[in-house]
Design an enzyme around this catalytic site. Sequence first.
Site, short mmCIF file in Angstrom:
data_model
loop_
_atom_site.label_atom_id
_atom_site.label_comp_id
_atom_site.label_asym_id
_atom_site.label_seq_id
_atom_site.Cartn_x
_atom_site.Cartn_y
_atom_site.Cartn_z
N THR A 164 -10.89 1.10 -6.00
CA THR A 164 -10.96 1.20 -4.55
C THR A 164 -11.33 2.58 -4.03
O THR A 164 -10.83 3.58 -4.51
CB THR A 164 -9.59 0.82 -3.95
OG1 THR A 164 -9.17 -0.40 -4.53
CG2 THR A 164 -9.67 0.68 -2.45
N ARG A 214 -7.67 -14.56 -1.96
CA ARG A 214 -6.77 -13.41 -1.88
C ARG A 214 -7.39 -12.25 -1.11
O ARG A 214 -8.53 -11.86 -1.32
CB ARG A 214 -6.41 -12.95 -3.29
CG ARG A 214 -5.42 -11.78 -3.35
CD ARG A 214 -6.10 -10.44 -3.53
NE ARG A 214 -5.11 -9.37 -3.65
CZ ARG A 214 -5.43 -8.08 -3.68
NH1 ARG A 214 -6.70 -7.72 -3.59
NH2 ARG A 214 -4.50 -7.15 -3.78
N VAL A 215 -6.62 -11.68 -0.21
CA VAL A 215 -6.98 -10.47 0.52
C VAL A 215 -5.84 -9.47 0.36
O VAL A 215 -4.68 -9.83 0.54
CB VAL A 215 -7.23 -10.76 2.02
CG1 VAL A 215 -7.49 -9.45 2.77
CG2 VAL A 215 -8.41 -11.71 2.18
N GLY A 216 -6.17 -8.24 0.02
CA GLY A 216 -5.15 -7.21 -0.15
C GLY A 216 -4.94 -6.37 1.08
O GLY A 216 -5.19 -6.80 2.21
N ASP A 217 -4.53 -5.12 0.87
CA ASP A 217 -4.18 -4.24 1.99
C ASP A 217 -5.39 -3.58 2.62
O ASP A 217 -5.33 -3.16 3.78
CB ASP A 217 -3.23 -3.15 1.50
CG ASP A 217 -3.89 -2.22 0.49
OD1 ASP A 217 -4.41 -2.73 -0.52
OD2 ASP A 217 -3.89 -1.00 0.71
N THR A 270 -4.79 3.09 -1.94
CA THR A 270 -5.38 2.39 -3.08
C THR A 270 -4.28 1.98 -4.04
O THR A 270 -3.34 2.74 -4.29
CB THR A 270 -6.41 3.26 -3.81
OG1 THR A 270 -6.84 2.58 -5.01
CG2 THR A 270 -5.86 4.62 -4.19
N GLY A 271 -4.38 0.76 -4.57
CA GLY A 271 -3.36 0.28 -5.51
C GLY A 271 -3.18 -1.22 -5.40
O GLY A 271 -4.10 -1.94 -4.99
N GLY A 319 -2.44 -4.18 -3.59
CA GLY A 319 -2.45 -4.40 -2.15
C GLY A 319 -1.22 -5.10 -1.62
O GLY A 319 -0.76 -4.79 -0.52
#
Length: 309
Positions: A177, A205-208, A228-229, A231
């Site tokens: 990221t 799926r959607v992260g942060d 970053t990481g 999410g």
Amino acid sequence: MSNSYSLMIHGGAGSLEDLKYEASEAEFRQSITAILEQGRERLERGDSALDVVEYCANLLENDRLYNAGCGSVLNADGKVEMDAALMNGCDLSAGAVAGIRGIKNPISLARRVLEHGEHVLLVGEGALEFAKFCQIETYPDDYFITEARIKQLAAAQVAGRMTLDHERIKPSQKLGTIGAVARDLHGNLAAATSTGGLVNKRWGRVGDTPIVGAGVFADNDTCAVSATGYGEQFLRTVLAKTISDLVLFQGLDAAAAAQAGIDYLVAKVNGEGGVIVIDRSGRCAAAQSTSGLIRGWIELGGATHCQLG
């Protein structure tokens, strides 16, 4: 308040032990340094923080070293699905997109969402229809899908899990990221984050990354943050906004707020990742719970720095 500019970018947090298998340390340093110097040129000539974080994110998205844009990882179907967001600290305007395909620079599509002003987050087919309306540049699938990413997906599927792009399943993992934060000559802050997400991700799926307050946040009264990481852990802790609140309510500077935020991430959800932060005075900082965080910075118009650990 300083009247100088600051800029910070990152290329992902995670295990860096196998960095040498994908690219040399020198290649990563060269990439980060070159992007920072191009961002410096724009800030020195008076460009806005928002323009500069979009510009630097574009450059990172165009570099296959990173898990964003043309370097994005593959989902469980062997496809690229990307998320991106940016935020303007002077008025809290924001734009974000999630689950998009074929867009060369997702951060620029997010910028169009911000400029259009009616919505903050567009997803999937709706976001792609908006991209057509805005005449955003698109590329075919083969621009995004590389042999290295196909092998990486196969390894994740054998392991039976979704993974961070930079997590160490085995040697030869790329890093992930991307993000940028900036303070311009007028004291305005902005932040941008873009990603291809998790390797082998499923079920929409959607992260942060595209969520304001989780993976990205900017407020002129506090700071600009890009995360970053994993999410899900940043979503549960609303980490970017948590760091901003530490500045606002406790009076912390960038370094103290970044570390306090990561300490909170670990204490609450044993979170894995990192953040970059520029506070309202232009001070730059980073913190991580991983062994490494690729980042570079220019603090208050000074020297260019790069750190991989």
